[in-house]
Design a protein around this motif. Structure first.
Motif, mmCIF file in Angstrom:
data_model
loop_
_atom_site.group_PDB
_atom_site.id
_atom_site.type_symbol
_atom_site.label_atom_id
_atom_site.label_comp_id
_atom_site.label_asym_id
_atom_site.label_seq_id
_atom_site.Cartn_x
_atom_site.Cartn_y
_atom_site.Cartn_z
ATOM 1 N N GLN A 14 -12.128 4.023 14.984
ATOM 2 C CA GLN A 14 -11.251 3.591 13.908
ATOM 3 C C GLN A 14 -11.732 2.265 13.342
ATOM 4 O O GLN A 14 -12.593 1.597 13.919
ATOM 5 N N LEU A 15 -11.147 1.923 12.203
ATOM 6 C CA LEU A 15 -11.447 0.640 11.566
ATOM 7 C C LEU A 15 -10.269 -0.299 11.772
ATOM 8 O O LEU A 15 -9.114 0.090 11.564
ATOM 9 N N ILE A 16 -10.570 -1.533 12.176
ATOM 10 C CA ILE A 16 -9.546 -2.580 12.243
ATOM 11 C C ILE A 16 -9.691 -3.411 10.966
ATOM 12 O O ILE A 16 -10.631 -4.181 10.799
ATOM 13 N N ILE A 17 -8.753 -3.209 10.036
ATOM 14 C CA ILE A 17 -8.852 -3.820 8.709
ATOM 15 C C ILE A 17 -8.453 -5.285 8.772
ATOM 16 O O ILE A 17 -7.410 -5.640 9.329
ATOM 17 N N GLU A 18 -9.291 -6.139 8.163
ATOM 18 C CA GLU A 18 -8.991 -7.575 8.110
ATOM 19 C C GLU A 18 -8.464 -7.994 6.747
ATOM 20 O O GLU A 18 -7.700 -8.946 6.639
ATOM 21 N N SER A 19 -8.914 -7.337 5.677
ATOM 22 C CA SER A 19 -8.399 -7.652 4.337
ATOM 23 C C SER A 19 -8.402 -6.372 3.518
ATOM 24 O O SER A 19 -9.176 -5.453 3.774
ATOM 25 N N MET A 20 -7.498 -6.332 2.503
ATOM 26 C CA MET A 20 -7.354 -5.148 1.664
ATOM 27 C C MET A 20 -7.060 -5.588 0.233
ATOM 28 O O MET A 20 -6.251 -6.493 0.011
ATOM 29 N N GLN A 21 -7.746 -4.951 -0.718
ATOM 30 C CA GLN A 21 -7.544 -5.252 -2.126
ATOM 31 C C GLN A 21 -7.537 -3.944 -2.912
ATOM 32 O O GLN A 21 -8.156 -2.961 -2.493
ATOM 33 N N PRO A 51 0.829 -1.212 0.000
ATOM 34 C CA PRO A 51 0.000 0.000 0.000
ATOM 35 C C PRO A 51 0.860 1.257 0.000
ATOM 36 O O PRO A 51 1.921 1.306 0.622
ATOM 37 N N GLN A 52 0.386 2.276 -0.730
ATOM 38 C CA GLN A 52 1.068 3.567 -0.781
ATOM 39 C C GLN A 52 0.036 4.670 -0.711
ATOM 40 O O GLN A 52 -1.135 4.468 -1.073
ATOM 41 N N ASN A 53 0.473 5.823 -0.262
ATOM 42 C CA ASN A 53 -0.430 6.965 -0.222
ATOM 43 C C ASN A 53 -0.960 7.261 -1.622
ATOM 44 O O ASN A 53 -0.204 7.295 -2.596
ATOM 45 N N GLY A 54 -2.266 7.464 -1.728
ATOM 46 C CA GLY A 54 -2.898 7.731 -3.018
ATOM 47 C C GLY A 54 -3.567 6.524 -3.637
ATOM 48 O O GLY A 54 -4.340 6.661 -4.575
ATOM 49 N N ASN A 55 -3.267 5.300 -3.126
ATOM 50 C CA ASN A 55 -3.910 4.088 -3.649
ATOM 51 C C ASN A 55 -5.412 4.095 -3.322
ATOM 52 O O ASN A 55 -5.815 4.438 -2.211
ATOM 53 N N GLN A 56 -6.227 3.682 -4.296
ATOM 54 C CA GLN A 56 -7.649 3.453 -4.060
ATOM 55 C C GLN A 56 -7.815 1.975 -3.716
ATOM 56 O O GLN A 56 -7.396 1.114 -4.479
ATOM 57 N N VAL A 57 -8.403 1.689 -2.549
ATOM 58 C CA VAL A 57 -8.502 0.302 -2.094
ATOM 59 C C VAL A 57 -9.911 0.005 -1.590
ATOM 60 O O VAL A 57 -10.690 0.917 -1.268
ATOM 61 N N LEU A 58 -10.218 -1.283 -1.538
ATOM 62 C CA LEU A 58 -11.449 -1.771 -0.918
ATOM 63 C C LEU A 58 -11.031 -2.622 0.277
ATOM 64 O O LEU A 58 -10.227 -3.542 0.134
ATOM 65 N N VAL A 59 -11.549 -2.303 1.466
ATOM 66 C CA VAL A 59 -11.150 -3.017 2.669
ATOM 67 C C VAL A 59 -12.358 -3.645 3.335
ATOM 68 O O VAL A 59 -13.478 -3.157 3.237
ATOM 69 N N LYS A 60 -12.091 -4.758 3.998
ATOM 70 C CA LYS A 60 -13.067 -5.399 4.866
ATOM 71 C C LYS A 60 -12.588 -5.156 6.292
ATOM 72 O O LYS A 60 -11.469 -5.516 6.638
ATOM 73 N N ALA A 61 -13.419 -4.525 7.112
ATOM 74 C CA ALA A 61 -12.924 -4.055 8.400
ATOM 75 C C ALA A 61 -13.992 -4.183 9.478
ATOM 76 O O ALA A 61 -15.184 -4.338 9.199
ATOM 77 N N ARG A 62 -13.520 -4.098 10.703
ATOM 78 C CA ARG A 62 -14.370 -4.135 11.877
ATOM 79 C C ARG A 62 -14.290 -2.782 12.569
ATOM 80 O O ARG A 62 -13.207 -2.276 12.848
ATOM 81 N N LEU A 63 -15.449 -2.168 12.839
ATOM 82 C CA LEU A 63 -15.487 -0.851 13.464
ATOM 83 C C LEU A 63 -15.159 -0.985 14.950
ATOM 84 O O LEU A 63 -15.661 -1.871 15.644
ATOM 85 N N SER A 64 -14.275 -0.116 15.443
ATOM 86 C CA SER A 64 -13.863 -0.180 16.835
ATOM 87 C C SER A 64 -13.537 1.231 17.320
ATOM 88 O O SER A 64 -13.762 2.209 16.604
ATOM 89 N N LEU A 65 -12.997 1.318 18.529
ATOM 90 C CA LEU A 65 -12.637 2.601 19.116
ATOM 91 C C LEU A 65 -11.319 2.436 19.849
ATOM 92 O O LEU A 65 -11.127 1.476 20.604
ATOM 93 N N TYR A 66 -10.394 3.360 19.597
ATOM 94 C CA TYR A 66 -9.105 3.347 20.280
ATOM 95 C C TYR A 66 -9.274 4.128 21.579
ATOM 96 O O TYR A 66 -9.343 5.357 21.604
ATOM 97 N N GLU A 67 -9.402 3.380 22.669
ATOM 98 C CA GLU A 67 -9.835 3.959 23.946
ATOM 99 C C GLU A 67 -8.908 5.039 24.495
ATOM 100 O O GLU A 67 -9.393 6.041 25.020
ATOM 101 N N PRO A 68 -7.557 4.911 24.420
ATOM 102 C CA PRO A 68 -6.711 5.951 25.029
ATOM 103 C C PRO A 68 -6.952 7.354 24.468
ATOM 104 O O PRO A 68 -6.833 8.335 25.193
ATOM 105 N N ARG A 69 -7.297 7.449 23.154
ATOM 106 C CA ARG A 69 -7.531 8.775 22.574
ATOM 107 C C ARG A 69 -9.009 9.061 22.347
ATOM 108 O O ARG A 69 -9.368 10.170 21.981
ATOM 109 N N GLY A 70 -9.849 8.063 22.471
ATOM 110 C CA GLY A 70 -11.266 8.262 22.205
ATOM 111 C C GLY A 70 -11.570 8.403 20.720
ATOM 112 O O GLY A 70 -12.615 8.938 20.342
#
Length: 443
Positions: free
Chosen positions: A96-103, A74-93
């Motif tokens: 975020q998405l926890i990505i499981e696969s990327m194409q 992956p590089q900045n500017g790439n268009q991708v489709l991801v399969k992800a699980r919605l979550s929350l990063y508790e220390p900062r509130g």
């Protein structure tokens, strides 16, 4: 305030934990398409990035256990489709998405459409083994729906000619790639059913990419195959290629040549019959395994919501963030001390004896040059004076007298003769002229 209890009052940590569980349990798995920005890959092996479109963005994390399966960098500017699980990063509130696969966007979108259509048709029972029609044991006529110029057609005809030359073959030519291919394939299947000339149909083409085979993943083609009164063998691509048509068809052949072998007879027709039932068994097993896999995936998603790995992932993310903060603090500390060192070095250079020695050396060089110049002037003056003295001396020199025609006579002993009485007969006398000497004997 009196009605409040300790249970009604949230701490920030508890609030974030509750929100995280709410997001993970309610939203579950999502598919998301966007552009990568702010991509970073720390030494921990985890990936952190932002997915954005023209109006919004969301932070994402992809942990090492999942990102090693990604087949591109992956590089900045790439268009991708991801399969992800919605979550929350508790220390900062931050959510975020926890990505499981990327194409990549193109392949990923096709794969997503493939999976969605597969689940939809499977839910309607189009893949059920009970809906499959049996192939005729001894076909009387075979129909082939494929491109009239493709290699698949020639492979099918070669096999039929070798194994059963007397078997009639009717070709229903059609496009097998491009935007219009799906409609033409569906029309060819309908035409074969209307004419009712064949008792089995082979529908397929040679191998290719997912995009090349996409017309066989079309819903119209799938429903037309399912509605066909004539048994259909799907023979699309190579053995590793799988399409929706393979799941709907009454039989799937790994290649067009294998499909031709299924409908033709030779001396080993019993083995062919066994292969036929073996293919049906494989199809049933594949369908059963697909259903079980789908069920297992659902159970896995439920399990993952409460899996300790998520806590470890959040802690890994927090560790990466702390590491980055430490690196930035160390860099700032080193930069400050570097600036201080440079200032001290500058001050030292201002008072360094090296610079003073250089100045004195320059001054000494100038004085040395002045001394040399004074010596040259003194030497020149002295030479001039010497020349004047030599000129004066030359005017009174006896040599000058000789040049005017005079001569000097001497005895052999070198005594100058000034009187004739100083010599006698027989003496040798040396007369010195302006140029040369004359030796003479006194008579």
């Amino acid at each position: 305030m009196s009605s409040l209890t300790n249970q009604n009052i949230f701490t920030v940590s508890r609030l974030n934990a509750e929100v995280r569980l709410l997001l993970e349990n309610e939203m579950g798995i999502v598919w998301l398409m966007g552009e990568i920005s702010n991509f970073s890959a720390p030494v921990s092996g985890h990936w952190y990035l932002t997915l954005k479109d023209s109006r919004a963005q969301v932070k994402c994390a992809m942990f090492r256990g999942n990102n090693h399966r990604v087949t591109f960098k992956p590089q900045n500017g790439n268009q991708v489709l991801v399969k992800a699980r919605l979550s929350l990063y508790e220390p900062r509130g931050d959510y975020q998405l926890i990505i499981e696969s990327m194409q990549p966007e193109g392949d990923g979108r096709l794969q997503q459409q493939f999976d969605e259509l597969k689940m939809k048709l499977a839910g309607e029972g189009l893949f059920a083994q009970t809906n499959k029609k049996l192939l005729p044991e001894h076909p009387k006529c075979v129909g082939v729906i494929t491109s009239k110029t493709g290699a698949a057609l020639f492979d099918i005809l070669d096999v039929l000619k070798r194994r059963d030359p007397s078997l009639p073959v009717i070709i229903y030519p059609t496009l097998v790639q491009g935007e219009d291919a799906a409609i033409q394939i569906a029309q060819a299947i309908g035409r074969a059913n209307t004419r009712n000339e064949c008792d089995v149909l082979i529908v397929g083409r040679g191998g290719g990419s997912l995009e090349d085979l996409w017309c066989f993943n079309n819903e119209i083609v799938a429903r037309t195959i399912a509605a066909s009164q004539i048994p259909i063998i799907s023979a699309v691509g190579h053995e590793i290629d799988v399409t929706i048509a393979d799941f709907v068809a009454d039989m799937r052949a790994p290649t067009p040549s294998a499909a031709a072998e299924l409908v033709s007879r030779d001396n080993s027709h019993k083995a062919q019959s066994i292969g036929h039932y073996q293919q049906k068994l494989f199809s049933a097993i594949r369908y059963y395994l697909a259903e079980q896999k789908q069920h297992n995936v659902a159970l896995l998603h439920r399990l993952e919501r409460h899996h300790p790995r998520h806590q470890l992932q959040r802690q890994n993310q927090q560790l990466d963030e702390l590491q980055l903060n430490l690196e930035r603090a160390m860099n700032r500390y080193v930069a400050r001390h570097q600036q201080k060192l440079e200032r001290q070095q500058y001050k030292l250079q201002l008072h360094s004896p090296v610079s003073k020695l250089a100045e004195r050396k320059v001054s000494l060089s100038r004085l040395e040059q002045k001394l040399l110049d004074a010596m040259d002037r003194k030497l020149l003056k002295t030479r001039h004076q010497l020349a004047l003295a030599a000129e004066k001396l030359d005017t009174v020199s006896p040599l000058a007298t000789l040049k005017r025609g005079y001569s000097i006579s001497q005895t052999e002993q070198g005594k100058i003769i000034t009187n004739a009485s100083e010599v006698k007969t027989g003496d040798t006398m040396i007369t010195r002229l302006s140029t040369g000497e004359v030796h003479s004997t006194v008579l």
